[in-house]
Design an enzyme around this catalytic site. Structure first.
Site: not given
Ligand code: LLP
Length: 439
Positions: A295-297, A333, A365-366, A394
């Site tokens: 099951e590679p992504g 990420r 604003c982070e 991702y």
């Protein structure tokens, strides 16, 4: 716990380009993906925009398939939809012969919408609701990877009601350290995933007796962004041993699902070599007589995607900040895992100029809305475009509308041309599902 982020010296712009054959720098057109200028895409569809290379995805699928073929190992590849769930991408891998690995009914329906037969879909995940299981079983899902005794009973009940038999594999937690980031390791006893090895024999025997379910085998998935074959070898040896002992106890075991997790090079660490991986699989499963699945992504899509943004302004405040129109709501990420992503200017002229350190940030604003710290980059004036590399896995799937930022557009590059595959979200669409309470 090992850090998944490589900490060697940072590659410069030329190193980044040289290590990524799908990217080329053209003196006039600037940075191109598979021969298509990113400037042409950004002119047509604006920024921030996701750009995916179809040939790169096909080539990576072929490299994995061929690595197993070279070892004489028949392998059923189920693309992990969570890495990038775009219909166009699901369709592309289906055309290459892949099945799908899903973790929600939304992913299941996406995969079937893209034409993947239910029979070729595996349903993984630690918590599948009764209604999700009902829909998947009703549609004829091929296999469910089960993560607890409770789930086995639940599936049996639902399958009996529907008068179907569910093929189930028990996901074994091999208690192996995958040597990756703590937030994406899954095969340690302390993780919420899978079933402890010592509980598998009794549960397998119970499942073999229960109506509505057929225990077909063992599944594993030890983590993501794994760069060494060693954790795989350890985990798969335990899986093979389990299969032999289940058979000695009289159980029928037909399937071993090896999961995903194959790592890619983000900085200048070498990605997991598919041939080395296939060799380990052959060595460990030789003579086992099971249908092998994986099951590679990330391996398939990560290096095929870019996030292209524009510089809003270059702020000088003791240090240099490059403030982009792309932000952590698009690519999470770096904020979530301190992940390192390469950054390349799109314009050719920038490559002639000296580089100095800059913090590359988004407008949210982070303080966590930062893509890179002290990155060596040339002067980039407002409107200059940059590409965040290796953002195909991702990336878009983890994006949000935080700070009322509409979803970015996405474009597929194929055969020297490009097509819009996701329209940029209209701002008004952000509140179109909201209902003001009656007063
Ligand atoms: N199978 C199962 C059961 C999984 O949980 C996963 C990923 C995969 C397959 C595919 O793993 P891959 O081949 O893509 O490594 N958001 C994180 C990664 C989370 C991975 C979750 N599970 C990141 O951005 O690094």
């Amino acid at each position: 716990m090992a850090d998944m982020n490589f900490t060697g010296p940072e590659p410069d712009l030329q190193d980044l380009l040289a290590a990524r054959p799908p990217l080329q720098m053209h003196a006039q057109d600037g940075l191109c993906l598979e021969g298509v200028p990113l400037n042409a895409i950004a002119d047509a569809h604006g920024t921030p925009v996701w750009v995916y290379g179809a040939a790169t995805m096909r080539a990576r699928f072929a490299a994995l398939r061929d690595a197993f073929a070279a070892e004489g190992v028949p392998m059923h590849i189920h693309y992990a939809v969570k890495a990038n769930d775009h219909l166009a991408i699901l369709n592309l891998f289906r055309e290459q012969g892949a099945g799908a690995d899903v973790v929600s009914i939304g992913e299941f329906l996406r995969a079937t919408k893209a034409g993947v037969a239910a029979q070729n879909i595996v349903y993984s995940g630690v918590g599948k609701s009764a209604s999700e299981l009902e829909t998947a079983l009703g549609a004829g899902i091929g296999q469910i990877n089960v993560e607890s005794a409770e789930e086995v009973e639940m599936i049996s009940g639902i399958a009996m009601r529907l008068c179907v038999v569910a093929n189930i594999a028990l996901r074994m937690n091999p208690d192996v350290d995958a040597g990756t980031h703590a937030k994406i390791t899954t095969g340690l006893a302390e993780n919420k995933f899978g079933i402890a090895a010592e509980d598998i024999p009794a549960l397998y025997a119970r499942a073999a007796k229960l109506p509505g379910v057929k225990a077909v085998g063992i599944a594993m998935h030890i983590g993501s962004q794994i760069l060494s074959t060693e954790p795989y070898r350890l985990a798969y040896e335990k899986g093979a041993e389990m299969i032999r002992s289940l058979r000695e106890a009289g159980q029928s075991v037909e399937v071993l699902d090896l999961g995903g997790g194959l790592g890619i090079g983000y900085q200048d660490e070498p990605g997991l070599n598919p041939s080395a991986f296939a060799a380990v699989v052959r060595q460990v499963t030789d003579g086992l007589g099971v249908k092998l699945m994986m099951e590679p992504g990330r391996y398939l899509v990560g290096p095929a995607g870019l996030l292209v943004g524009s510089v809003i302004l270059q702020k000088q405040a003791g240090k240099r900040f490059l403030v982009l129109d792309a932000a952590m709501n698009e690519l999470m990420r770096p904020a979530m895992y301190e992940a390192w992503h390469g950054i390349l200017p799109v314009g050719a002229a920038a490559y002639q100029n000296p580089t100095t350190p800059a913090d590359v940030v988004g407008p949210i604003c982070e303080s966590a809305d930062i893509f890179a710290k002290d990155r060596q980059l040339p002067d980039l004036q407002p409107g200059a475009r940059i590409a965040l590399l290796d953002a195909g896995a991702y990336g878009a799937v983890m994006s949000s509308a935080y700070n009322a930022r509409p979803r970015a557009a996405a474009v597929l590059v194929d055969a020297g041309g490009f097509q819009l595959i996701t329209k940029r979200q209209e701002i008004a669409a952000l509140w179109e599902d909201e209902i003001l309470p009656r007063t």
